[in-house]
Scaffold this motif. Structure first.
Motif, PDB file in Angstrom:
ATOM      1  N   THR A  82      -6.730   8.366  12.316  1.00 22.74           N
ATOM      2  CA  THR A  82      -7.420   8.867  11.177  1.00 22.74           C
ATOM      3  C   THR A  82      -6.960   7.892  10.200  1.00 22.74           C
ATOM      4  OG1 THR A  82      -7.782  10.950  12.265  1.00 22.74           O
ATOM      5  CG2 THR A  82      -8.339  10.650   9.949  1.00 22.74           C
ATOM      6  N   ILE A  83      -5.697   7.771   9.839  1.00 20.45           N
ATOM      7  CA  ILE A  83      -5.259   7.259   8.779  1.00 20.45           C
ATOM      8  C   ILE A  83      -5.548   5.722   8.837  1.00 20.45           C
ATOM      9  CG2 ILE A  83      -3.196   6.580   7.265  1.00 20.45           C
ATOM     10  CD1 ILE A  83      -2.167   9.387   8.227  1.00 20.45           C
ATOM     11  N   LYS A  84      -5.221   4.963   9.988  1.00 25.03           N
ATOM     12  CA  LYS A  84      -5.481   3.510  10.349  1.00 25.03           C
ATOM     13  C   LYS A  84      -7.086   3.215   9.911  1.00 25.03           C
ATOM     14  CE  LYS A  84      -1.988   2.350  13.679  1.00 25.03           C
ATOM     15  NZ  LYS A  84      -1.667   1.897  14.923  1.00 25.03           N
ATOM     16  N   ALA A  85      -7.952   4.117  10.397  1.00 27.14           N
ATOM     17  CA  ALA A  85      -9.366   3.922  10.329  1.00 27.14           C
ATOM     18  C   ALA A  85      -9.554   3.977   8.606  1.00 27.14           C
ATOM     19  CB  ALA A  85     -10.114   4.906  10.871  1.00 27.14           C
ATOM     20  N   GLU A  86      -8.942   4.982   8.054  1.00 28.29           N
ATOM     21  CA  GLU A  86      -9.377   5.052   6.531  1.00 28.29           C
ATOM     22  C   GLU A  86      -8.690   3.842   5.789  1.00 28.29           C
ATOM     23  OE1 GLU A  86      -7.924   8.631   4.655  1.00 28.29           O
ATOM     24  OE2 GLU A  86      -8.859  10.034   6.552  1.00 28.29           O
ATOM     25  N   LEU A  87      -7.525   3.386   6.219  1.00 34.61           N
ATOM     26  CA  LEU A  87      -6.916   2.256   5.701  1.00 34.61           C
ATOM     27  C   LEU A  87      -7.544   0.998   6.008  1.00 34.61           C
ATOM     28  CD1 LEU A  87      -4.201   1.271   4.220  1.00 34.61           C
ATOM     29  CD2 LEU A  87      -3.266   1.009   6.434  1.00 34.61           C
ATOM     30  N   LYS A  88      -8.135   0.989   7.085  1.00 37.89           N
ATOM     31  CA  LYS A  88      -9.080  -0.485   7.400  1.00 37.89           C
ATOM     32  C   LYS A  88     -10.155  -0.502   6.546  1.00 37.89           C
ATOM     33  CE  LYS A  88     -11.322  -2.508  11.026  1.00 37.89           C
ATOM     34  NZ  LYS A  88     -11.947  -2.528  12.459  1.00 37.89           N
ATOM     35  N   VAL A  89     -10.653   0.848   6.007  1.00 39.66           N
ATOM     36  CA  VAL A  89     -11.998   0.648   5.300  1.00 39.66           C
ATOM     37  C   VAL A  89     -11.385   0.260   3.632  1.00 39.66           C
ATOM     38  CG1 VAL A  89     -13.579   2.255   4.014  1.00 39.66           C
ATOM     39  CG2 VAL A  89     -13.129   2.399   6.732  1.00 39.66           C
ATOM     40  N   ALA A  90     -10.119   0.877   3.325  1.00 43.26           N
ATOM     41  CA  ALA A  90      -9.963   0.750   1.947  1.00 43.26           C
ATOM     42  C   ALA A  90      -9.365  -0.604   1.818  1.00 43.26           C
ATOM     43  CB  ALA A  90      -8.802   1.697   1.756  1.00 43.26           C
ATOM     44  N   ARG A  91      -8.844  -1.154   2.837  1.00 42.83           N
ATOM     45  CA  ARG A  91      -8.492  -2.687   2.950  1.00 42.83           C
ATOM     46  C   ARG A  91      -9.731  -3.525   2.778  1.00 42.83           C
ATOM     47  NH1 ARG A  91      -3.427  -2.631   6.928  1.00 42.83           N
ATOM     48  NH2 ARG A  91      -1.667  -2.026   5.347  1.00 42.83           N
ATOM     49  N   ALA A  92     -10.675  -3.218   3.478  1.00 46.78           N
ATOM     50  CA  ALA A  92     -11.807  -4.008   3.323  1.00 46.78           C
ATOM     51  C   ALA A  92     -12.631  -3.915   2.090  1.00 46.78           C
ATOM     52  CB  ALA A  92     -13.059  -3.463   4.368  1.00 46.78           C
ATOM     53  N   GLU A  93     -12.537  -2.805   1.504  1.00 48.05           N
ATOM     54  CA  GLU A  93     -13.015  -2.715   0.063  1.00 48.05           C
ATOM     55  C   GLU A  93     -12.133  -3.657  -1.053  1.00 48.05           C
ATOM     56  OE1 GLU A  93     -13.579   1.367  -1.268  1.00 48.05           O
ATOM     57  OE2 GLU A  93     -14.499   1.910   0.746  1.00 48.05           O
ATOM     58  N   MET A  94     -10.745  -3.582  -0.695  1.00 49.40           N
ATOM     59  CA  MET A  94      -9.852  -4.462  -1.503  1.00 49.40           C
ATOM     60  C   MET A  94     -10.068  -5.828  -1.348  1.00 49.40           C
ATOM     61  SD  MET A  94      -7.685  -2.647  -3.424  1.00 49.40           S
ATOM     62  CE  MET A  94      -6.808  -4.328  -4.022  1.00 49.40           C
ATOM     63  N   ALA A  95     -10.568  -6.121  -0.108  1.00 53.80           N
ATOM     64  CA  ALA A  95     -10.798  -7.537   0.196  1.00 53.80           C
ATOM     65  C   ALA A  95     -12.122  -7.889  -0.520  1.00 53.80           C
ATOM     66  CB  ALA A  95     -10.965  -7.862   1.550  1.00 53.80           C
ATOM     67  N   LYS A  96     -12.998  -7.134  -0.474  1.00 53.77           N
ATOM     68  CA  LYS A  96     -14.387  -7.424  -1.059  1.00 53.77           C
ATOM     69  C   LYS A  96     -14.318  -7.571  -2.438  1.00 53.77           C
ATOM     70  CE  LYS A  96     -19.244  -5.317  -1.921  1.00 53.77           C
ATOM     71  NZ  LYS A  96     -19.678  -4.252  -1.647  1.00 53.77           N
ATOM     72  N   LEU A  97     -13.249  -6.599  -3.195  1.00 54.16           N
ATOM     73  CA  LEU A  97     -13.101  -6.820  -4.618  1.00 54.16           C
ATOM     74  C   LEU A  97     -12.370  -8.266  -4.879  1.00 54.16           C
ATOM     75  CD1 LEU A  97     -11.646  -3.475  -5.655  1.00 54.16           C
ATOM     76  CD2 LEU A  97     -13.616  -4.542  -6.293  1.00 54.16           C
ATOM     77  N   LEU A  98     -11.608  -8.813  -4.209  1.00 49.69           N
ATOM     78  CA  LEU A  98     -10.817  -9.632  -4.222  1.00 49.69           C
ATOM     79  C   LEU A  98     -11.626 -11.090  -4.092  1.00 49.69           C
ATOM     80  CD1 LEU A  98      -7.579  -8.893  -2.538  1.00 49.69           C
ATOM     81  CD2 LEU A  98      -7.667  -9.304  -4.954  1.00 49.69           C
ATOM     82  N   THR A  99     -13.021 -10.992  -3.412  1.00 49.08           N
ATOM     83  CA  THR A  99     -13.568 -12.424  -3.151  1.00 49.08           C
ATOM     84  C   THR A  99     -14.693 -12.256  -4.318  1.00 49.08           C
ATOM     85  OG1 THR A  99     -15.019 -11.040  -1.592  1.00 49.08           O
ATOM     86  CG2 THR A  99     -13.180 -12.566  -0.731  1.00 49.08           C
ATOM     87  N   GLU A 100     -14.759 -10.909  -4.962  1.00 50.55           N
ATOM     88  CA  GLU A 100     -15.838 -11.168  -6.105  1.00 50.55           C
ATOM     89  C   GLU A 100     -15.468 -11.682  -7.170  1.00 50.55           C
ATOM     90  OE1 GLU A 100     -16.842  -7.082  -6.970  1.00 50.55           O
ATOM     91  OE2 GLU A 100     -17.883  -6.822  -5.355  1.00 50.55           O
ATOM     92  N   GLY A 101     -16.376 -12.091  -8.232  1.00 47.69           N
ATOM     93  CA  GLY A 101     -16.039 -12.662  -9.428  1.00 47.69           C
ATOM     94  C   GLY A 101     -15.861 -14.085  -9.593  1.00 47.69           C
TER      95      GLY A 101
END
Length: 57
Positions: free
Chosen positions: A38-57
């Motif tokens: 469960t935690i790994k799945a949540e972490l995967k989603v959160a990391r994907a959101e972080m990656a999206k933030l890093l590629t914006e801008g």
């Protein structure tokens, strides 16, 4: 950790970074296989959101 740049408010970026760090810490301390998945799945989603933030801008 790279600093995210986006139009997302600073407090929201900080909250997401904190969430990722908390999930990583929780994952390190959990031994139950079901909880780990469960935690790994949540972490995967959160990391994907972080990656999206890093590629914006």
């Amino acid at each position: 950790m790279p600093r995210p740049t986006s139009s997302l408010p600073a407090h929201a970026r900080f909250a997401l970074m904190t969430h990722v760090a908390e999930l990583q810490a929780e994952l390190a301390s959990v031994s139950c296989p079901r909880e780990r998945r469960t935690i790994k799945a949540e972490l995967k989603v959160a990391r994907a959101e972080m990656a999206k933030l890093l590629t914006e801008g």
